[in-house]
Design a protein around this motif. Structure first.
Motif, PDB file in Angstrom:
ATOM      1  N   ALA A 207      -8.812  -2.029   5.496  1.00  0.00           N
ATOM      2  CA  ALA A 207      -8.804  -1.911   3.966  1.00  0.00           C
ATOM      3  C   ALA A 207      -8.452  -0.421   3.550  1.00  0.00           C
ATOM      4  CB  ALA A 207     -10.214  -2.385   3.610  1.00  0.00           C
ATOM      5  N   PHE A 208      -8.391  -0.209   2.523  1.00  0.00           N
ATOM      6  CA  PHE A 208      -8.045   1.109   2.101  1.00  0.00           C
ATOM      7  C   PHE A 208      -8.925   1.458   1.004  1.00  0.00           C
ATOM      8  CE2 PHE A 208      -4.193  -0.083   4.446  1.00  0.00           C
ATOM      9  CZ  PHE A 208      -3.800   1.099   5.085  1.00  0.00           C
ATOM     10  N   ASP A 209      -9.143   2.673   0.713  1.00  0.00           N
ATOM     11  CA  ASP A 209      -9.992   3.147  -0.439  1.00  0.00           C
ATOM     12  C   ASP A 209      -9.806   4.657  -0.652  1.00  0.00           C
ATOM     13  OD1 ASP A 209     -11.189   3.007  -2.955  1.00  0.00           O
ATOM     14  OD2 ASP A 209     -13.257   3.287  -1.943  1.00  0.00           O
ATOM     15  N   HIS A 210      -8.905   5.155  -1.369  1.00  0.00           N
ATOM     16  CA  HIS A 210      -8.735   6.663  -1.640  1.00  0.00           C
ATOM     17  C   HIS A 210      -8.219   6.793  -3.156  1.00  0.00           C
ATOM     18  CE1 HIS A 210      -7.664  10.761  -1.497  1.00  0.00           C
ATOM     19  NE2 HIS A 210      -8.424  10.846  -0.639  1.00  0.00           N
ATOM     20  N   PRO A 211      -8.464   7.662  -4.002  1.00  0.00           N
ATOM     21  CA  PRO A 211      -7.881   7.966  -5.423  1.00  0.00           C
ATOM     22  C   PRO A 211      -6.317   7.977  -4.959  1.00  0.00           C
ATOM     23  CG  PRO A 211      -9.862   9.165  -5.216  1.00  0.00           C
ATOM     24  CD  PRO A 211      -9.678   8.560  -3.729  1.00  0.00           C
TER      25      PRO A 211
ATOM     26  N   GLY B 199       2.601  14.923   6.206  1.00  0.00           N
ATOM     27  CA  GLY B 199       1.910  16.092   6.474  1.00  0.00           C
ATOM     28  C   GLY B 199       0.298  16.144   5.646  1.00  0.00           C
ATOM     29  N   GLN B 200       0.285  15.324   4.760  1.00  0.00           N
ATOM     30  CA  GLN B 200      -1.152  15.469   3.887  1.00  0.00           C
ATOM     31  C   GLN B 200      -2.187  14.167   4.513  1.00  0.00           C
ATOM     32  OE1 GLN B 200      -1.657  16.773   0.946  1.00  0.00           O
ATOM     33  NE2 GLN B 200      -3.606  16.198   1.201  1.00  0.00           N
ATOM     34  N   ARG B 201      -3.238  14.681   4.866  1.00  0.00           N
ATOM     35  CA  ARG B 201      -4.391  13.886   5.392  1.00  0.00           C
ATOM     36  C   ARG B 201      -5.343  13.346   4.216  1.00  0.00           C
ATOM     37  NH1 ARG B 201      -8.217  15.629  10.340  1.00  0.00           N
ATOM     38  NH2 ARG B 201     -10.028  14.961   9.318  1.00  0.00           N
ATOM     39  N   TYR B 202      -5.663  12.299   4.219  1.00  0.00           N
ATOM     40  CA  TYR B 202      -6.586  11.812   3.380  1.00  0.00           C
ATOM     41  C   TYR B 202      -7.791  11.017   4.311  1.00  0.00           C
ATOM     42  CZ  TYR B 202      -2.521  11.730   0.422  1.00  0.00           C
ATOM     43  OH  TYR B 202      -1.552  12.035  -0.437  1.00  0.00           O
ATOM     44  N   THR B 203      -8.812  12.000   4.187  1.00  0.00           N
ATOM     45  CA  THR B 203     -10.015  11.665   5.227  1.00  0.00           C
ATOM     46  C   THR B 203     -10.727  10.282   4.734  1.00  0.00           C
ATOM     47  OG1 THR B 203     -10.191  13.954   5.111  1.00  0.00           O
ATOM     48  CG2 THR B 203     -12.138  12.726   5.748  1.00  0.00           C
ATOM     49  N   ASP B 204     -10.877   9.662   5.978  1.00  0.00           N
ATOM     50  CA  ASP B 204     -11.700   8.440   6.011  1.00  0.00           C
ATOM     51  C   ASP B 204     -11.141   7.514   4.927  1.00  0.00           C
ATOM     52  OD1 ASP B 204     -13.194   9.217   8.256  1.00  0.00           O
ATOM     53  OD2 ASP B 204     -14.631   9.879   7.129  1.00  0.00           O
ATOM     54  N   ALA B 205      -9.733   7.250   4.660  1.00  0.00           N
ATOM     55  CA  ALA B 205      -9.319   6.544   3.666  1.00  0.00           C
ATOM     56  C   ALA B 205      -9.074   5.142   3.927  1.00  0.00           C
ATOM     57  CB  ALA B 205      -7.952   7.332   3.112  1.00  0.00           C
ATOM     58  N   ALA B 206      -9.367   4.717   5.178  1.00  0.00           N
ATOM     59  CA  ALA B 206      -9.199   3.237   5.685  1.00  0.00           C
ATOM     60  C   ALA B 206     -10.348   2.961   6.660  1.00  0.00           C
ATOM     61  CB  ALA B 206      -7.933   3.121   6.037  1.00  0.00           C
ATOM     62  N   TRP B 207     -10.604   1.779   6.814  1.00  0.00           N
ATOM     63  CA  TRP B 207     -11.555   1.111   7.680  1.00  0.00           C
ATOM     64  C   TRP B 207     -11.190  -0.257   8.048  1.00  0.00           C
ATOM     65  CZ3 TRP B 207     -12.347   1.417   2.533  1.00  0.00           C
ATOM     66  CH2 TRP B 207     -12.875   0.262   1.956  1.00  0.00           C
ATOM     67  N   SER B 208     -11.810  -0.377   9.297  1.00  0.00           N
ATOM     68  CA  SER B 208     -11.619  -1.636  10.035  1.00  0.00           C
ATOM     69  C   SER B 208     -12.773  -2.315  10.826  1.00  0.00           C
ATOM     70  CB  SER B 208     -10.626  -1.624  11.168  1.00  0.00           C
ATOM     71  OG  SER B 208     -10.195  -2.831  11.568  1.00  0.00           O
ATOM     72  N   TYR B 209     -13.032  -3.554  10.801  1.00  0.00           N
ATOM     73  CA  TYR B 209     -14.250  -4.012  11.445  1.00  0.00           C
ATOM     74  C   TYR B 209     -13.461  -4.978  12.787  1.00  0.00           C
ATOM     75  CZ  TYR B 209     -17.390  -3.353   7.417  1.00  0.00           C
ATOM     76  OH  TYR B 209     -17.876  -2.786   6.709  1.00  0.00           O
ATOM     77  N   ASP B 210     -13.599  -4.122  14.089  1.00  0.00           N
ATOM     78  CA  ASP B 210     -12.801  -4.793  15.056  1.00  0.00           C
ATOM     79  C   ASP B 210     -13.810  -5.968  15.628  1.00  0.00           C
ATOM     80  OD1 ASP B 210     -11.247  -2.619  14.972  1.00  0.00           O
ATOM     81  OD2 ASP B 210     -12.168  -1.482  16.353  1.00  0.00           O
ATOM     82  N   GLU B 211     -15.038  -6.093  15.611  1.00  0.00           N
ATOM     83  CA  GLU B 211     -15.653  -7.341  15.761  1.00  0.00           C
ATOM     84  C   GLU B 211     -16.577  -7.511  14.861  1.00  0.00           C
ATOM     85  OE1 GLU B 211     -17.024  -6.730  19.870  1.00  0.00           O
ATOM     86  OE2 GLU B 211     -15.173  -6.036  20.595  1.00  0.00           O
TER      87      GLU B 211
ATOM     88  N   VAL C 283       0.975  -1.103   0.079  1.00  0.00           N
ATOM     89  CA  VAL C 283       0.028  -0.070   0.017  1.00  0.00           C
ATOM     90  C   VAL C 283       0.908   1.235  -0.013  1.00  0.00           C
ATOM     91  CG1 VAL C 283      -2.065   1.223   1.292  1.00  0.00           C
ATOM     92  CG2 VAL C 283      -1.972  -1.445   1.280  1.00  0.00           C
ATOM     93  N   SER C 284       0.507   2.192  -1.058  1.00  0.00           N
ATOM     94  CA  SER C 284       1.459   3.282  -1.088  1.00  0.00           C
ATOM     95  C   SER C 284       0.612   4.613  -1.463  1.00  0.00           C
ATOM     96  CB  SER C 284       2.715   3.001  -1.971  1.00  0.00           C
ATOM     97  OG  SER C 284       1.874   2.693  -3.346  1.00  0.00           O
ATOM     98  N   VAL C 285       1.407   5.682  -1.124  1.00  0.00           N
ATOM     99  CA  VAL C 285       0.716   7.081  -1.663  1.00  0.00           C
ATOM    100  C   VAL C 285       2.071   7.654  -2.331  1.00  0.00           C
ATOM    101  CG1 VAL C 285       0.085   9.222  -0.935  1.00  0.00           C
ATOM    102  CG2 VAL C 285      -0.635   7.227   0.192  1.00  0.00           C
ATOM    103  N   ASP C 286       1.901   7.990  -3.546  1.00  0.00           N
ATOM    104  CA  ASP C 286       3.033   8.144  -4.516  1.00  0.00           C
ATOM    105  C   ASP C 286       4.031   6.956  -4.374  1.00  0.00           C
ATOM    106  OD1 ASP C 286       1.756  10.389  -5.474  1.00  0.00           O
ATOM    107  OD2 ASP C 286       2.563  11.765  -3.630  1.00  0.00           O
ATOM    108  N   THR C 287       5.224   7.508  -3.930  1.00  0.00           N
ATOM    109  CA  THR C 287       6.144   6.592  -3.726  1.00  0.00           C
ATOM    110  C   THR C 287       6.557   6.291  -2.387  1.00  0.00           C
ATOM    111  OG1 THR C 287       8.025   8.341  -3.550  1.00  0.00           O
ATOM    112  CG2 THR C 287       7.533   7.585  -5.735  1.00  0.00           C
ATOM    113  N   ARG C 288       5.667   6.743  -1.569  1.00  0.00           N
ATOM    114  CA  ARG C 288       5.679   6.428  -0.020  1.00  0.00           C
ATOM    115  C   ARG C 288       5.136   5.125   0.140  1.00  0.00           C
ATOM    116  NH1 ARG C 288       7.104  10.039   4.098  1.00  0.00           N
ATOM    117  NH2 ARG C 288       7.530   8.338   5.740  1.00  0.00           N
ATOM    118  N   LEU C 289       5.864   4.103   0.895  1.00  0.00           N
ATOM    119  CA  LEU C 289       5.256   2.824   1.243  1.00  0.00           C
ATOM    120  C   LEU C 289       4.683   3.276   2.723  1.00  0.00           C
ATOM    121  CD1 LEU C 289       5.134  -0.292   1.040  1.00  0.00           C
ATOM    122  CD2 LEU C 289       7.166  -0.335   2.444  1.00  0.00           C
ATOM    123  N   ILE C 290       3.201   2.707   2.785  1.00  0.00           N
ATOM    124  CA  ILE C 290       2.507   2.784   4.069  1.00  0.00           C
ATOM    125  C   ILE C 290       2.033   1.657   4.622  1.00  0.00           C
ATOM    126  CG2 ILE C 290       1.875   5.240   3.824  1.00  0.00           C
ATOM    127  CD1 ILE C 290      -0.774   4.042   3.065  1.00  0.00           C
ATOM    128  N   ALA C 291       2.202   0.222   3.711  1.00  0.00           N
ATOM    129  CA  ALA C 291       1.918  -0.833   4.246  1.00  0.00           C
ATOM    130  C   ALA C 291       2.540  -1.986   3.361  1.00  0.00           C
ATOM    131  CB  ALA C 291       0.519  -1.179   4.376  1.00  0.00           C
TER     132      ALA C 291
END
Length: 119
Positions: free
Chosen positions: A107-111, A82-94, A21-29
């Motif tokens: 899971a992730f979802d943002h353009p 410093g860039q924020r992507y609003t509500d770009a990921a979610w999780s079901y804890d239970e 999972v990445s944003v531009d060239t930055r690895l986030i996962a």
């Protein structure tokens, strides 16, 4: 909805490939332990263990939703450089028992966010 309704509509399975999972060239996962959720009427989604996501990237959001087939979801803002992507990921804890494989996974979802499988 019953768990049986979920089982007929949704499938989950482990993913044998590496998920990046990445944003531009930055690895986030980076994960070799992702789960694939396929739900009738929606794009398949890859859910990653939280431990495979870079520290500090996920910021808890006030957004919560309910899915009758999966349960209650909590959302996260994704922040990177410093860039924020609003509500770009979610999780079901239970989640419901029929989709227990996604419990605590994200899971992730943002353009701006790329989710790729390799290998």
């Amino acid at each position: 909805m019953t768990d049986n309704d979920s089982a007929q509509r949704i499938t989950t399975e482990p993913v044998a490939t590496t998920v990046i999972v990445s944003v531009d060239t930055r690895l986030i996962a980076h994960s070799r332990r992702a789960a694939l959720l396929t739900e009738r009427g929606y794009r398949p989604r890859l859910y990653l263990p939280r431990g495979d996501i870079a520290a500090g990237v996920l910021i808890d959001s006030d957004t919560r939703t309910h899915c009758p087939y999966k349960g209650d979801a909590r959302y996260f803002h994704v922040t990177i450089d410093g860039q924020r992507y609003t509500d770009a990921a979610w999780s079901y804890d239970e989640p419901l028992a029929s989709v227990a494989a996604i419990a605590g996974r994200v899971a992730f979802d943002h353009p701006a966010i790329r989710v790729d499988q390799r290998g």
